[in-house]
Design an enzyme around this catalytic site. Structure first.
Site, short mmCIF file in Angstrom:
data_model
loop_
_atom_site.label_atom_id
_atom_site.label_comp_id
_atom_site.label_asym_id
_atom_site.label_seq_id
_atom_site.Cartn_x
_atom_site.Cartn_y
_atom_site.Cartn_z
N TYR A 226 0.86 -1.30 0.19
CA TYR A 226 0.02 -0.12 -0.12
C TYR A 226 0.80 1.33 0.15
O TYR A 226 0.33 2.31 0.38
CB TYR A 226 -0.88 0.00 1.15
CG TYR A 226 -0.28 -0.43 2.55
CD1 TYR A 226 0.47 0.19 3.31
CD2 TYR A 226 -0.76 -1.55 2.99
CE1 TYR A 226 1.15 0.10 4.31
CE2 TYR A 226 -0.14 -1.99 4.33
CZ TYR A 226 0.83 -1.18 4.80
OH TYR A 226 1.38 -1.52 6.05
N CYS A 407 -15.90 -41.80 25.18
CA CYS A 407 -15.94 -41.10 23.81
C CYS A 407 -17.31 -41.09 23.40
O CYS A 407 -17.83 -42.29 23.19
CB CYS A 407 -14.90 -42.07 22.87
SG CYS A 407 -15.05 -41.40 21.42
N CYS A 430 -10.93 -46.01 16.77
CA CYS A 430 -12.37 -45.06 17.02
C CYS A 430 -12.44 -44.46 15.60
O CYS A 430 -11.46 -43.79 15.00
CB CYS A 430 -11.93 -43.88 17.91
SG CYS A 430 -13.35 -42.72 18.02
S1 IVH Z 1 -0.53 3.03 5.83
C1 IVH Z 1 2.78 5.81 7.26
N1 IVH Z 1 -2.22 1.21 4.98
O1 IVH Z 1 -1.15 -0.90 10.30
C2 IVH Z 1 1.68 5.09 7.15
N2 IVH Z 1 -1.06 0.72 6.98
O2 IVH Z 1 -1.67 0.32 12.95
C3 IVH Z 1 1.94 3.61 6.97
N3 IVH Z 1 -1.62 -1.57 8.17
O3 IVH Z 1 1.81 0.00 10.75
C4 IVH Z 1 0.82 2.79 7.11
N4 IVH Z 1 -3.02 -2.10 6.59
O4 IVH Z 1 1.55 -2.22 9.42
C5 IVH Z 1 -1.31 1.42 5.89
N5 IVH Z 1 -3.85 -0.22 4.30
C6 IVH Z 1 -3.02 -0.02 5.18
C7 IVH Z 1 -2.64 -0.78 6.28
C8 IVH Z 1 -1.71 -0.58 7.32
C9 IVH Z 1 -2.62 -2.29 7.84
C10 IVH Z 1 -0.88 -1.62 9.27
C11 IVH Z 1 0.66 -0.97 8.98
C12 IVH Z 1 0.72 0.04 10.33
C13 IVH Z 1 -0.40 -0.39 11.12
C14 IVH Z 1 -0.82 0.65 11.86
#
Ligand code: IVH
Length: 686
Positions: A226, A407, A430
């Site tokens: 992402y 059982c 069994c």
């Molecule tokens: S963006 C600087 N997008 O959630 C921004 N994080 O609770 C970076 N995570 O550390 C993160 N899905 O490991 C982003 N669609 C998503 C995400 C995501 C899961 C995780 C990530 C982050 C954590 C924070």
């Protein structure tokens, strides 16, 4: 005219990547697992004939090398930040206000991108000239662990980008365990008597830190990307543009993201997914809301921990109350008898719940759950919910629950070892145990017999065709073709009981094929208590034949590194039981392979023992895997990144930053000629 091998290799790789994407990114495969394996084997054969065509980014090279001793530490190119959380719509609107104020936008709506928040662990991937060269965990945000070998095994992650940019880029995302893989993994652990993972997130984190890439490959991890970190303006001026570009490069971008004009559209998205998330194949605990305009993000900046341009909207807890109608018990493969709750059906986060797990009798006693109680249930990482507690007072006239003494399937007396919490049915024949054992035997990570699922297993037992594993190898195609199998849960017209026909013939082919499996799969498939996949692989690698495993005294078993006293005693117990010996003999007579071809651990320290090599660039005369294998045969270790501990850096053509780093640290470098001489000398024992 026959195609040139170069062209065939290219076509096969493209086809394999296409099918990896269909399966691992879209959950919508176009071909069967077997057809996929056939493509992969065809490529393996071509590469074996023409080693010059085998490149490190070939899909045949996902699992390379042996277990590593530990992970190096790597520094991230820029801080890996976390996210601030909001827990309701008001807080979400307050976030939007802060953004608009920070941007000096007044009442003008800001465009956001809303994405699924994936419940896994963050990962940073480095691509150099479009090739995957590194993978690191988040660690403390500044430094993480180098888990490149493990990352390479994740089929959702491309080893080479499609039309990706030249130079070095980093992308970030999340590694996770899809729900189905999690359930399978926990079932296997339960059967092997290993502790269960509480949720897919812990399971993914545990798997990622495993030192054996071959095991990681079998766990079925997946990933979504992402974020793009690049020092140049590579993709776009907007996050939506970046996501689209990354997907076009072949990176796994979760497809349900949406660009939202203003916070109201974001709120609508969050409401929609609070329920709909159950339809996804992975766990999500919220929605990540991000400012779309990259220039605006820049202006907003970050606090010490979080970016100001993004936040995580957390879904409300998934809890409900209902009545605990009954506590029933289930019999597992090892005879473990575990209680579960039968509930008055209740709607919870998009599905109807009528059952919940109750780990063991002690858990029921500790929570004092009684039939007839009102109970609070919760959906955690698992799709099967758990009972959190009873809502007191208890049901009128209720009594504390008691484990049955016999059982429920075969009526044998249940027993419990003093130091165990689990009650067991000790009757090895069994029917409930047999059923679970056969399912386990056929599992993908065991003997991998596609098509031998629970309905067919039920029929085989019911018709008296199979009483143990060895009977499977006596089945005839004609017997299976005529078998009538009823689906477990008839949902549609198509699900009526039907003759197996061609499917039956395929299952017999699959059974036949399974005879050629490596010994490690067979040891695992036998379902010896406490012997999980990893222990089975270690035993096979160490002892090479089934006879030697079964003949090994406890001391010999225990002297193998990674085999502890519990596993050793359990293997001995299995081997000492004459019925088990007889079973193994019948399997051998049926033609099931009883030997292992896995690379043997070197007994003597090789001439390069203690030396750490790093390979970089392309070698003209051998692939990276061949070079690694040659080094490991001589006792050396091959690490993914250069550190002070590195002894030599082997630099092929187009060597990149690793060579620069070696020079900076004053580490000796070898060109291809010098490297070959070293290998030849070492192999000759000079
Ligand atoms: S963006 C600087 N997008 O959630 C921004 N994080 O609770 C970076 N995570 O550390 C993160 N899905 O490991 C982003 N669609 C998503 C995400 C995501 C899961 C995780 C990530 C982050 C954590 C924070």
């Amino acid at each position: 005219m026959a195609k040139r091998p170069e062209e065939r290799v290219r076509e096969l790789r493209e086809a394999i990547r296409h099918h990896e994407e269909r399966y691992y990114i879209y959950n919508d495969p176009e071909i069967s697992d077997e057809e996929f394996d056939r493509l992969l084997h065809a490529l393996e054969r071509l590469e074996a004939d023409r080693p010059d065509l085998a490149t490190p980014d070939s899909p045949t090279q996902r699992v390379a090398g042996r277990p590593v001793e530990g992970f190096d530490t790597v520094e991230h190119v820029s801080l890996m930040l976390s996210l601030d959380n909001v827990y309701n719509e008001d807080e979400l609107k307050a976030f939007d206000e802060r953004v608009r104020k920070g941007a000096g936008l007044g009442d003008t709506p800001v465009a956001y991108v809303a994405e699924m928040k994936i419940d896994g662990l963050s990962i940073a991937l480095t691509y150099e000239d479009g090739r995957l060269v590194g993978g690191a965990t988040r660690g403390d945000g500044i430094r993480g662990e180098n888990v490149t070998a493990n990352v390479r095994t994740i089929r959702a992650i491309p080893l080479a980008l499609r039309d990706g940019p030249r130079g070095r880029i980093e992308v970030r995302g999340e590694v996770f365990l899809p729900r189905a893989s999690f359930l399978r993994m926990n079932r296997e652990r339960e059967d092997a008597g290993e502790p269960l993972f509480a949720n897919p997130r812990n399971a993914a984190a545990g798997t990622m830190r495993n030192l054996d890439p071959a095991l990681v490959a079998r766990r079925g991890l997946a990933a979504f990307i992402y974020q793009l970190v690049a020092d140049r303006d590579l993709a776009s001026v907007s996050h939506a543009g970046t996501l689209t570009t990354m997907r076009a490069w072949g990176l796994p971008v979760e497809s349900h993201w949406r660009r939202c004009d203003g916070i109201d559209a974001v709120v609508a998205f969050c409401r929609e997914w609070a329920d709909q998330r159950q339809t996804l194949t992975f766990d999500t605990d919220g929605v990540v809301v991000k400012v779309d305009d990259l220039a605006l993000r820049e202006r907003l900046g970050a606090t010490a921990k979080f970016p100001r341009w993004a936040t995580a909207f957390k879904f409300p807890a998934q809890q409900a109350t209902t009545t605990l109608l009954r506590i029933d018990v289930n019999v597992g493969r090892t005879g473990a008898v575990t209680p579960y709750a039968v509930l008055d059906p209740v709607r919870l986060a998009g599905s109807t719940i009528s059952m919940a797990t109750l780990h063991n009798a002690e858990d029921v006693a500790r929570k004092d759950l009684r039939e007839g109680d009102r109970v609070l249930i919760e959906k955690g990482g698992d799709v099967i919910p758990k009972v959190v507690k009873a809502i007191l007072p208890h049901a009128a006239g209720s009594e504390p629950w008691q484990m049955p003494s016999a059982c429920p399937v075969c009526d044998s007396a249940l027993r419990r070892d003093e130091d165990e919490v689990v009650w067991r049915c000790e009757n090895t024949s069994c029917p409930a145990r047999l059923r679970r054992s056969l399912e386990h035997f056929a599992w993908r990570s065991a003997m991998n017999i596609e098509g031998l699922g629970s309905s067919l297993v039920d029929q085989l037992i019911e018709q008296g065709l199979v009483r143990d594993f060895a009977d499977l190898y006596q089945l005839k195609a004609s017997e299976l073709e005529d078998l009538v199998v009823a689906p477990r849960e008839p949902r549609s017209e198509r699900a009526r009981p039907r003759k197996l026909g061609k499917v039956g013939r395929n299952v017999v082919d699959q059974i036949e094929r399974s005879k050629r499996n490596d010994l490690s799969r067979l040891i695992y498939a036998l379902g010896i208590r406490h012997v999980g996949e990893k222990a089975a692989a270690t035993l096979a690698r160490q002892f090479r034949t089934m006879d030697r495993v079964l003949a090994a005294p406890v001391e010999a078993l225990q002297s193998v590194s990674e085999i502890g006293p519990v596993v050793a005693a359990s293997v001995r117990l299995f081997a000492d039981e004459p019925r088990n010996r007889e079973l193994v003999e019948r399997l051998a007579r049926a033609g099931v392979n009883m030997t292992s071809q896995a690379p043997e651990p070197s007994e003597q320290p090789g001439p390069l023992a203690g030396k750490v090599f790093v390979l970089t660039g392309t070698l003209a005369s051998l692939t990276r895997e061949q070079a690694t294998e040659a080094l490991e045969r001589l006792g050396a270790r091959v690490a993914a990144s250069v550190s002070k501990k590195t002894s030599y850096v082997v630099a092929g053509s187009d060597a990149g930053t690793k060579l620069d780093k070696a020079r900076q640290l004053g580490i000796e470098t070898l060109d291809e000629g010098a490297f070959r001489k070293l290998i030849i000398k070492g192999s000759a024992g000079l």
